[in-house]
Design an enzyme around this catalytic site. Structure first.
Site, short mmCIF file in Angstrom:
data_model
loop_
_atom_site.label_atom_id
_atom_site.label_comp_id
_atom_site.label_asym_id
_atom_site.label_seq_id
_atom_site.Cartn_x
_atom_site.Cartn_y
_atom_site.Cartn_z
N ASP A 146 93.14 80.66 89.26
CA ASP A 146 94.11 80.01 90.05
C ASP A 146 94.01 78.65 89.68
OD1 ASP A 146 96.07 79.39 91.98
OD2 ASP A 146 94.87 79.40 93.91
N HIS B 72 94.97 85.82 96.07
CA HIS B 72 93.80 85.18 96.15
C HIS B 72 93.16 85.48 97.56
CE1 HIS B 72 96.57 82.48 98.13
NE2 HIS B 72 96.74 81.88 96.85
N GLU C 275 104.73 82.37 92.39
CA GLU C 275 103.72 82.08 93.66
C GLU C 275 104.87 81.39 94.73
OE1 GLU C 275 99.54 80.92 95.21
OE2 GLU C 275 100.07 80.28 93.59
N HIS D 77 99.91 83.79 100.93
CA HIS D 77 100.22 82.74 101.84
C HIS D 77 101.11 83.26 103.14
CE1 HIS D 77 99.13 79.14 99.27
NE2 HIS D 77 99.22 80.09 98.30
#
Length: 401
Positions: A279, A217, A131, A196
């Site tokens: 997560d 997410h 990530e 992100h």
């Protein structure tokens, strides 16, 4: 034992529920799934007592749990977190790193490799999820801004040389060099995921065409509708809904995404394109109070309260403390999703998304015997990984008259 028989359970198969069904396991794999009781010779018997029997939960995005974080880069952290998550029904995990230095990544890769070889008591370690660090600074969330950067070919080629265990990578597609990076990583077998990101609709469409097929997410740390020069444009969220083939994951703890939005995701994407993920950070499975996101050596201080981890200023979440059973419970009890669909979103769908559906994700003959037994409130009673019981809930003592 090499042969195990699970009987008297409500078995959730890919196409139906078998009331009082039977599963036979031989040498770590499922050999038989039946709606009726079957003879299994000298098999060790497990009476499900009318409880649900489902495929083991598959978490393709977790940073740790039980006081362990994969950024600790120790064998103990990988094994410890895997054991903790198994207590909550997870039989396979994709350990996830954070934005960090390359040296930290390399240490974590080595710890994963060693832990995978000796893991016998916890959830199966099926691969690594990176990530970051190729993210949008505007959507950094709790990622450490010191290490966010643009993708450089010599860097990501070297990272892939360090490990054969990278199965997914989250990045922001709108930053310079992201498309070339995506094409390279896809050829190396990594699931490419938008995360992100501050991308607009046109950038997301181009990203999908170049191999970004999943969204990390959904709703968290990503763009939605915004104005550019007075005109509204779509963001990552709307694009994920519009592109039918794109899969998404949601942190279904009921806090990162409220139940009404979980209902919306389910309504639009459906169970076959929605994945439930924890997560989770190191505080998952533990109590409230101060904790560390990332490594103990170089991580960020956070506070755990109200069932979620927060940055010290309490202006943003800093990761989840959810476990897999909580995700299913939230979808069923709060979002009103049928149990069979909720189970699919944490078993069959993540297995397909991550590319292991030929072995895991459903209860069918020939599949690996990753199985979980739980009651009507999604309390985990038994967790079986590769045919071996790794967790069994202690039953209260019987009160004598």
């Amino acid at each position: 034992m090499d042969r195990v028989k699970i009987f008297n359970g409500r078995i959730i198969t890919p196409c139906r529920m078998l009331e009082r069904g039977t599963i036979v396991i031989e040498n770590g794999c499922i050999s038989c799934v039946s709606a009726e009781d079957v003879t299994a010779g000298d098999a060790f018997e497990i009476n499900a007592n009318g409880n649900y029997v489902a495929p083991g939960f598959i978490d393709i995005h977790t940073h740790g749990g039980g006081g362990y974080d994969f950024m600790d880069a120790t064998v103990e952290a990988y094994l410890g977190a895997a054991e903790v998550h198994a207590q909550y029904g997870t039989t396979s995990i994709v350990p996830t790193t954070l934005t960090c230095t390359n040296e930290e990544l390399r240490r974590s890769f080595e710890a994963f490799r060693k832990a995978k070889a000796i893991n016998r008591k916890g959830a199966d370690l099926i691969g690594i999820h990176l990530e970051g660090p190729y993210f949008s600074p505007e959507q950094k969330g709790a990622q450490d801004p010191r290490y966010i950067r643009k993708p450089l070919k010599e860097e990501y080629e070297r990272i892939f040389e360090w490990s054969d265990d990278i199965v997914r990578w989250s990045a922001a597609p709108e930053i310079e060099g992201a498309m070339e990076f995506c094409r390279y990583a896809s050829k190396k077998g990594a699931l490419m995921s938008i995360g992100h990101s501050d991308a607009i609709g046109e950038e997301v469409a181009e990203a999908f065409e170049n191999g970004f097929t999943h969204v990390t997410h959904l709703y968290s740390a990503m763009s939605g509708v915004k104005r550019i020069n007075g005109l509204r444009v779509s963001g990552v969220i709307e694009s994920a809904f519009l592109i039918d083939e794109m899969t998404v994951e949601v942190i279904a703890d009921g806090i990162h995404i409220p139940p009404d939005l979980l209902k919306l995701v389910y309504k639009i994407k459906g169970p076959s394109r929605t994945v439930l993920v924890t997560d989770s950070m190191r505080a998952a499975g533990m109590g409230e109070g101060p904790s560390i996101l990332g490594s103990l050596r170089d991580g960020m201080e956070v506070i755990v309260e109200d069932g979620v981890a927060k940055l010290p200023g309490r202006k943003a979440f800093a990761g989840s403390v959810a476990t897999a059973d909580r995700l299913v419970r939230t979808m069923v009890k709060s979002a009103g999703v049928p149990l069979v669909d909720a189970i699919s979103m944490i078993t069959a769908t993540p297995a397909k998304v991550i590319g292991i559906d030929d072995k895991k994700g459903s209860l069918a003959a020939g599949k690996v015997a990753d199985i979980v037994i739980f009651d009507q409130d999604i309390n985990i009673l038994t967790t079986i990984v590769k045919g071996k019981t790794v967790y069994e809930r202690e039953q209260p003592p019987v009160k004598l008259a």
